[in-house]
Each structure stands twice: as C-alpha cells, then as structure tokens.
Write a protein that holds these residues in place. Structure first.
Motif, short mmCIF file in Angstrom:
data_model
loop_
_atom_site.label_atom_id
_atom_site.label_comp_id
_atom_site.label_asym_id
_atom_site.label_seq_id
_atom_site.Cartn_x
_atom_site.Cartn_y
_atom_site.Cartn_z
N LYS A 185 68.08 98.20 -11.13
CA LYS A 185 66.75 97.90 -10.59
C LYS A 185 65.66 98.44 -11.51
CE LYS A 185 68.18 97.97 -5.72
NZ LYS A 185 68.06 98.67 -4.41
N THR A 186 65.87 99.64 -12.03
CA THR A 186 64.88 100.23 -12.94
C THR A 186 64.78 99.42 -14.22
OG1 THR A 186 65.37 102.43 -12.05
CG2 THR A 186 64.22 102.34 -14.16
N ALA A 187 65.91 98.94 -14.74
CA ALA A 187 65.90 98.11 -15.94
C ALA A 187 65.09 96.84 -15.71
CB ALA A 187 67.33 97.75 -16.34
N ARG A 188 65.27 96.23 -14.56
CA ARG A 188 64.48 95.03 -14.23
C ARG A 188 62.99 95.36 -14.17
NH1 ARG A 188 65.20 89.98 -12.50
NH2 ARG A 188 67.46 90.25 -12.62
N LYS A 189 62.68 96.53 -13.63
CA LYS A 189 61.28 96.95 -13.55
C LYS A 189 60.69 97.11 -14.96
CE LYS A 189 58.39 100.48 -11.33
NZ LYS A 189 58.38 101.70 -10.48
N PHE A 190 61.47 97.68 -15.88
CA PHE A 190 61.02 97.80 -17.27
C PHE A 190 60.74 96.42 -17.87
CE2 PHE A 190 63.52 102.00 -17.81
CZ PHE A 190 62.43 102.73 -17.41
N VAL A 191 61.67 95.49 -17.65
CA VAL A 191 61.53 94.15 -18.22
C VAL A 191 60.30 93.45 -17.65
CG1 VAL A 191 62.57 91.85 -18.33
CG2 VAL A 191 63.97 93.88 -18.79
N LEU A 192 60.12 93.52 -16.35
CA LEU A 192 58.98 92.86 -15.72
C LEU A 192 57.66 93.51 -16.12
CD1 LEU A 192 60.41 92.22 -12.13
CD2 LEU A 192 60.23 90.62 -14.05
N SER A 193 57.72 94.75 -16.59
CA SER A 193 56.51 95.44 -17.06
C SER A 193 56.20 95.13 -18.52
CB SER A 193 56.67 96.96 -16.89
OG SER A 193 56.87 97.30 -15.54
N GLY A 194 57.15 94.50 -19.21
CA GLY A 194 56.88 94.11 -20.60
C GLY A 194 57.94 94.49 -21.61
N ALA A 195 59.01 95.18 -21.20
CA ALA A 195 60.04 95.58 -22.16
C ALA A 195 60.79 94.36 -22.69
CB ALA A 195 61.02 96.56 -21.51
N ASP A 196 61.00 94.33 -24.00
CA ASP A 196 61.78 93.28 -24.63
C ASP A 196 63.25 93.68 -24.80
OD1 ASP A 196 59.66 91.22 -25.47
OD2 ASP A 196 58.82 93.10 -26.23
#
Length: 374
Positions: A185-196
């Motif tokens: 869930k945290t990884a998805r949050k990073f991605v949705l915040s802009g992480a590539d």
C-alpha cells in the motif's frame, strides 16, 4: 540517456578486509550514477543508543571500500546506533571522501531533501526513508519517516519540477521473501505521489518485485555486503543480492536489468551464469505470487512469516543444545526482557498482526479478514 546502478544493504561491521570483485566493479563503472544503502555508521563513537538488540558500526577508514559509490542512503534502523554523534561522523566521513548522502541529516531542513543529479537532460531526485521508530517522524535527528507527510509532499514537489523520482525505503520484515500488505500500500502511495521507481532494503534477503501503474517496485535487493558474524542463523539467501541497472531517457521512460551478486568471505562478485539463471527464476517465481487475490496473498505472507520463524527458532534451539524445547520455550529464550522492550520500540501494526497470527492460531481468520478491510 543516463544509466543508474543501485545496490542493496552495505555494512562493514566486523569486516577487516574487503574486495569488490572484478565483474561487479566493472558493472558499477559502466554507470553514470551508483547508489546503495549504508546500513552501518562509520564512526569511532563508543556511546551506544539505548535499548537496541543489535549495534552496527564500521571503522571510518572503511570508507575506502565505498569508492564505487556516488551517493548513499542513510535512512535505516542502524544509522543512529551510536546516536547523533555516529550519524554526524558518518556524514563527515562520506563528505571528505567525496560521497554524497541522503535520507538522514542533522537538521530539519535537510532530512527530506533528496539527492539530486542531472546529466544529458535528465534530472534525478533520490529519496531515502525509514519505517522504524527512530525515523524523523519520532526523533529530533536521523532518517526521514516513511509515513511522513513531508516525504510525500517533497516527492510531489520535485516531480512537478521535472525530476525522475527514485524512492529508497528501508522497510519490511526480515528473512522472508514477500513484502507485507502494508508495504504494498505504501509503495502504491509513493507511485501515486510521483515516484518512478521504488527500491527497498532491510529484510536481509531478496524479495519479490511488482509493477504498479507502470512503475517498478523492488521491495528488497538483499544484502550487498554484510559480515556473516552478524547473523545467528546462516542461510545462503543472506549472501545474495540484486544489482539494478536502469537506463533512463529524456522522456523518463526507462529499462531495468537485474544482475545478481554473491558474497563469499569478504569478496562480493557477480554470480556465474548458471547461478544467475537460478536466482532470476526464483525472483520471478516469488514475484508471480504478488498477483494472487488480496486474501490469498495475505495468507501466503502470514504463513511465510510463521514458517520462517518456526524454522529459525528450531535452529536456534538446536544451537543452544536444547533439542526438547518447544516454541514457547524458544520464545522465552529469544525474547528476554531487554529484547522484548527493544522489539516493542520498533513494533508496528503489521508486525503485531504477524506475531498474533503466529502465536494465536484461533485469530488467524479474523486477522486475514481485518487485513482485507485495512
């Protein structure tokens, strides 16, 4: 285009001599930027932080073995083993060697500032963060907090400025090949915040990877460099790791290649072709499990935690020459008063669920159902 190389956890604790193998050295030299996680502080400090189960540190002159690296993440659970002095000496030691660091700092305004690099029209921002209670979220000095709003805001800010974003979280449970549902869930949050790209560390072994919204998430690259003396139970998985090679274009489209490394004694080298194929098949196999339904995956994760701990507990009991000990006796041996207090300082909801799942079988179905709702 720019080429970035990312390695796993590095600790020179209890290592007196070390050599990078020719193959892995050449591979790192083939990249414009080389980064990893530095697990043990480089310090002469003697005063330890309180209530720790394990303390890691390396001699400051160990920095000579870090010559392949351009920048290192300090966001982990050991960087404050020798308090703020150990962190400060580590930062100064790296700075004098010409190596940048990120993910931990001595002042508020620098903690959530990423390491930035620009080449051939590509701008890179690399963030480090830790899930543990000594993170910046709960401590006046040290690593950035993985759950901090400041981290998410900083990721979004640099993304809006045209940076390719890499997040290096220090997270997860040790000695199992799967990330927890909370990490995913945290990884998805990073991605949705802009992480590539998300590249994790801490579990001491290679974990599964997945692609979220077209972005790669490697949950753990494993131990890049670690002394065998730091582990009570020896398994081959402790000495294998992934070395990532990422080619990034100006449009931020990227390709990922995985190389595999192994540590033998005090030498780290790329594995032979046959061993690399085996490790690659293993990585693909455990990564396929992340495609299971939510309930099936949670059961797999919790059962993996239980099985690994039972195996390790039996081996520890055997090592203690207590062949008749059952799991309750083993637990009392392992969780002495000090260890229990220490674990409680670092425990989170996911770990609590795992412990309850392992110790109280009657609650297992309830825990799985509650995990689906959270």
């Amino acid at each position: 285009m720019i080429k970035i190389c990312i390695g796993g956890d590095i600790s020179f604790h209890r290592i007196d001599n070390f050599v990078w193998g020719d193959g892995v050295s050449q591979e790192m030299r083939n990249h414009n930027l080389v980064i990893a996680n530095l697990e043990a502080p480089l310090t002469n400090a003697e005063k330890r932080a309180k209530l720790r189960a394990y303390y890691l540190k390396a001699r400051p002159d160990s920095v000579k073995w870090l010559f392949p690296f351009d920048a290192l993440s300090l966001a982990n659970n050991h960087i404050l083993d020798y308090s703020a002095i150990g962190l400060s000496e580590t930062i100064n030691c790296l700075r004098e060697a010409g190596i940048d660091c990120f993910g931990a700092a001595e002042s508020d305004d620098l903690v959530y500032k990423p390491y930035c690099y620009e080449m051939n029209g590509v701008k890179i921002a690399v963030f480090g963060a830790s899930q543990f209670l000594r993170s910046k979220l709960n401590n006046p000095n040290g690593p950035a907090g993985i759950l901090s709003k400041k981290l998410i805001q900083s990721i979004s800010q640099f993304k809006s400025q045209g940076y390719f974003i890499i997040v290096m979280p220090h997270w997860g449970l040790e000695h199992i090949p799967y990330p927890s549902p909370q990490e995913r869930k945290t990884a998805r949050k990073f991605v949705l915040s802009g992480a590539d790209l998300v590249v994790g560390s801490h579990p001491h072994e290679i974990q599964a990877y997945e692609i979220i919204e077209g972005k790669h998430v490697f949950y753990s690259l494993g131990n890049f460099v670690f002394s065998s003396l730091d582990f009570a139970i020896q398994t081959p998985r402790l000495y294998k790791s992934i070395l990532l090679s990422i080619e990034i274009g100006e449009d931020h489209k990227y390709n990922v290649k995985t190389f595999f490394c192994a540590q033998e004694s005090d030498v780290v080298e790329l594995t032979c072709k046959e061993e690399a194929l085996k490790t690659g098949e293993y990585l693909n196999q455990i990564s396929e499990d992340l495609k299971l339904t939510a309930l099936s995956y949670r059961k797999l994760f919790y059962d993996s935690f239980v099985n690994e701990n039972l195996v390790r507990n039996r081996l520890k009991a055997k090592k203690l020459k207590d062949t008749q000990a059952d799991s309750r006796v083993i637990t009392r041996v392992l969780l002495s008063a000090k260890m229990l207090i220490t674990k409680l300082r670092y425990i989170d909801l996911q770990m609590l669920k795992c412990i309850l799942y392992m110790r109280i079988p009657i609650l297992r179905k309830l825990i799985l159902l509650l995990s689906i709702c959270n």
